[in-house]
Every structure is written in structure tokens, then in C-alpha cells.
Design a protein around this motif. Structure first.
Motif, mmCIF file in Angstrom:
data_model
loop_
_atom_site.group_PDB
_atom_site.id
_atom_site.type_symbol
_atom_site.label_atom_id
_atom_site.label_comp_id
_atom_site.label_asym_id
_atom_site.label_seq_id
_atom_site.Cartn_x
_atom_site.Cartn_y
_atom_site.Cartn_z
ATOM 1 N N THR A 92 89.460 65.625 75.168
ATOM 2 C CA THR A 92 90.617 64.871 75.656
ATOM 3 C C THR A 92 92.049 65.491 75.345
ATOM 4 N N GLY A 93 92.107 66.189 74.334
ATOM 5 C CA GLY A 93 93.282 66.841 73.739
ATOM 6 C C GLY A 93 93.163 68.080 74.466
ATOM 7 N N ALA A 94 92.068 68.887 74.589
ATOM 8 C CA ALA A 94 92.058 70.122 75.494
ATOM 9 C C ALA A 94 92.274 69.963 76.813
ATOM 10 N N VAL A 95 92.104 68.942 77.500
ATOM 11 C CA VAL A 95 92.189 68.671 78.906
ATOM 12 C C VAL A 95 93.843 68.206 78.859
ATOM 13 N N GLN A 96 94.402 67.633 77.925
ATOM 14 C CA GLN A 96 95.908 67.264 77.858
ATOM 15 C C GLN A 96 96.746 68.030 77.658
ATOM 16 N N ASP A 97 96.317 69.308 76.690
ATOM 17 C CA ASP A 97 97.300 70.074 76.239
ATOM 18 C C ASP A 97 96.265 71.535 75.817
ATOM 19 N N ALA A 98 95.933 72.157 76.785
ATOM 20 C CA ALA A 98 94.883 73.032 76.748
ATOM 21 C C ALA A 98 95.528 74.256 75.889
ATOM 22 N N ALA A 99 96.797 74.560 75.858
ATOM 23 C CA ALA A 99 97.448 75.622 74.844
ATOM 24 C C ALA A 99 97.111 75.387 73.748
ATOM 25 N N LEU A 100 97.547 73.776 73.227
ATOM 26 C CA LEU A 100 97.699 73.954 71.686
ATOM 27 C C LEU A 100 96.076 73.630 71.229
ATOM 28 N N ALA A 166 89.949 76.261 79.275
ATOM 29 C CA ALA A 166 89.998 77.248 80.101
ATOM 30 C C ALA A 166 89.967 76.875 81.661
ATOM 31 N N LYS A 167 89.597 75.498 81.859
ATOM 32 C CA LYS A 167 89.601 74.834 83.201
ATOM 33 C C LYS A 167 88.383 75.350 83.788
ATOM 34 N N GLU A 168 87.442 75.760 83.050
ATOM 35 C CA GLU A 168 86.084 76.296 83.610
ATOM 36 C C GLU A 168 85.279 74.812 83.731
ATOM 37 N N TRP A 169 85.385 73.826 82.716
ATOM 38 C CA TRP A 169 84.636 72.572 82.942
ATOM 39 C C TRP A 169 85.930 71.552 82.975
ATOM 40 N N THR A 170 85.538 70.290 83.648
ATOM 41 C CA THR A 170 86.282 69.101 83.401
ATOM 42 C C THR A 170 85.851 68.337 82.491
ATOM 43 N N ASP A 171 86.580 67.460 82.183
ATOM 44 C CA ASP A 171 86.022 66.644 80.861
ATOM 45 C C ASP A 171 84.633 65.702 81.192
ATOM 46 N N THR A 172 84.637 65.379 82.536
ATOM 47 C CA THR A 172 83.165 64.938 83.018
ATOM 48 C C THR A 172 82.170 65.828 83.433
ATOM 49 N N HIS A 173 82.270 67.376 83.262
ATOM 50 C CA HIS A 173 81.241 68.082 83.390
ATOM 51 C C HIS A 173 79.997 67.813 82.592
ATOM 52 N N ALA A 174 78.892 67.927 83.040
ATOM 53 C CA ALA A 174 77.498 67.582 82.558
ATOM 54 C C ALA A 174 77.389 68.326 81.042
ATOM 55 N N VAL A 176 79.649 68.850 78.872
ATOM 56 C CA VAL A 176 80.408 68.233 77.654
ATOM 57 C C VAL A 176 79.546 67.606 77.092
ATOM 58 N N LYS A 177 78.701 66.367 77.683
ATOM 59 C CA LYS A 177 78.111 65.239 77.006
ATOM 60 C C LYS A 177 76.914 66.096 76.468
ATOM 61 N N LEU A 178 76.323 67.069 77.061
ATOM 62 C CA LEU A 178 75.267 67.797 76.578
ATOM 63 C C LEU A 178 75.617 68.682 75.255
ATOM 64 N N ALA A 179 76.690 69.348 75.261
ATOM 65 C CA ALA A 179 77.201 70.046 73.960
ATOM 66 C C ALA A 179 77.500 69.223 72.911
ATOM 67 N N LEU A 180 78.318 67.946 73.113
ATOM 68 C CA LEU A 180 78.548 66.967 72.121
ATOM 69 C C LEU A 180 77.325 66.478 71.597
ATOM 70 N N ASP A 181 76.329 65.848 72.510
ATOM 71 C CA ASP A 181 75.007 65.653 71.809
ATOM 72 C C ASP A 181 74.451 66.568 70.912
ATOM 73 N N GLY A 182 74.305 67.854 71.612
ATOM 74 C CA GLY A 182 73.779 69.071 70.843
ATOM 75 C C GLY A 182 74.554 69.086 69.496
ATOM 76 N N ALA A 183 75.618 69.111 69.469
ATOM 77 C CA ALA A 183 76.490 69.218 68.076
ATOM 78 C C ALA A 183 75.841 68.235 66.961
ATOM 79 N N TRP A 184 75.499 66.963 67.522
ATOM 80 C CA TRP A 184 75.013 66.213 66.335
ATOM 81 C C TRP A 184 73.483 66.821 66.281
ATOM 82 N N ASP A 185 72.741 66.972 67.359
ATOM 83 C CA ASP A 185 71.331 67.257 67.149
ATOM 84 C C ASP A 185 71.149 68.517 66.241
#
Length: 192
Positions: A92-100, A166-174, A176-185
Motif C-alpha cells: 500500500t505504501g508503494a502505491v501511495q508513495d512509490a518514490a519513498l 514501478a507501476k508494472e503491477w497494481t496492488d490488485t495484480h495477481a 502481489v498475492k502470489l508473492a506475499l503468500d510465497g514470501a511466507w511459504d
């Protein structure tokens, strides 16, 4: 907000955008001043140097990320859910302030960081390692150094931050969930 505060905000925003778009070394103080709409000398009323400005921005980004760790840690849920909430907050932060987000997570500037910036980044890292250690303590995270598993988790989440900022993905891009789940896995203890 005073005129000086508004000027400082314009300088901060201009520097942040230029540093993340062109890099620290390629960004000049005349470019920052021009983008902010002020005379170059005005920069030095707010910052002692370009590097001082950079460190102020870096600490802002590190404090933002550190606060997300604290917020996640304060939740009355297990480590997996805490890390999931942290991951979502970072996205969410990356969406709201990508540069930061890019300044803290994507770009590497260790040689420019002052001691206060290093400490702020270390606080984020130690907070993340504490969340991982909670998972190790309850058996939900693999055996091994929390530092290693924090790096693995953050590496996957950083991929998402990179794509979203980088605006290659939106925060609802598939992805995102796949990678966040993968981070845990990637760090989860196996339950055979």
C-alpha cells in the motif's frame, strides 16, 4: 504551515523524485532547486548538503517502514498474519508513495548513509527479525537464523514493492498475492 515549511516540503519532494528517477550521484542541487521552484541557495537554508537532504529522506522512509513493523507486531494474531499485514502495508505504501518506497527498499546507498540513517534502517531490520523470531518460537517458521529468514521474506516482498512502485503491477495484480503468500511459504516450517 509556514512558508518555510512549504518550501522545505517542495525541496523534499523534488529531491525524492529526482534521487529515485535519476540516482543520487546524477542529481544536482541546481536540478533539485529548479524542480522545487526555488533558488539553489534556498536548499542550504534547510539542509547542510545534498547528502544531508538524502539522509533526511532515507530516515523518513525507514521510519515509515519501521512503523509498519511496529503496527503489525501490535496485532493480536500469529506471526503469519503479522507478516501478511506488514507485506500488505508495504505494498500500500508503494502505491501511495512509490518514490519513498523505492528509496528505502530498491535503491542501494549504504555509502551515503549517516549513522542516524543506519540506525533507523537497523531498527526496521531488527523489528522484522523479531516478527520472524516469534514464528520460530511458535514453530511456524523454519529452524535457522531469524536474520536469514527475514532476508528471504523481505527479498520476495521487495520484488512486489519494486513492481508496484514501478507501476508494472497494481496492488490488485495477481502477482502481489502470489508473492506475499510465497514470501511466507519460503520461510514456513513444513508440517508433514
Amino acid at each position: 504551515m509556514t512558508q518555510a515549511d512549504l518550501t522545505r516540503e517542495r525541496l523534499v519532494r523534488a529531491a525524492l523524485e529526482l534521487f529515485t528517477a535519476h540516482g543520487y550521484h546524477e542529481t544536482t542541487t541546481p536540478q533539485i532547486a529548479k524542480k522545487a521552484g526555488v533558488a539553489e541557495g534556498t536548499i542550504y537554508r534547510h539542509f547542510t548538503s545534498k547528502q544531508h537532504c538524502f539522509n533526511e529522506l532515507y530516515r523518513t522512509a525507514a521510519r515509515w517502514a519501521g512503523q509498519l513493523v511496529k503496527d503489525a507486531d501490535g496485532l493480536k494474531v500469529g506471526p503469519r498474519e503479522k507478516l501478511a499485514e506488514l507485506g500488505r502495508g508495504l505494498v500500500t505504501g508503494a502505491v501511495q508513495d512509490a518514490a519513498l518506497a523505492r528509496l528505502f527498499f530498491i535503491q542501494r546507498h549504504e555509502d551515503l548513509l549517516d549513522e542516524e540513517s543506519r540506525k533507523t534502517a537497523r531498527d526496521f531490520r531488527l523489528g522484522l527479525e523479531s516478527l520472524i523470531a516469534q514464528g520460530k518460537a511458535d514453530g511456524s517458521v523454519k529452524a535457522g537464523a531469524a536474520e536469514v529468514w527475514a532476508g528471504v521474506w523481505l527479498g520476495v516482498v521487495t520484488l512486489v514493492i519494486d513492481r508496484v512502485s514501478a507501476k508494472e503491477w497494481t496492488d490488485t495484480h495477481a502477482g502481489v498475492k502470489l508473492a506475499l503468500d510465497g514470501a511466507w511459504d519460503a520461510i514456513a516450517a513444513g508440517h508433514a
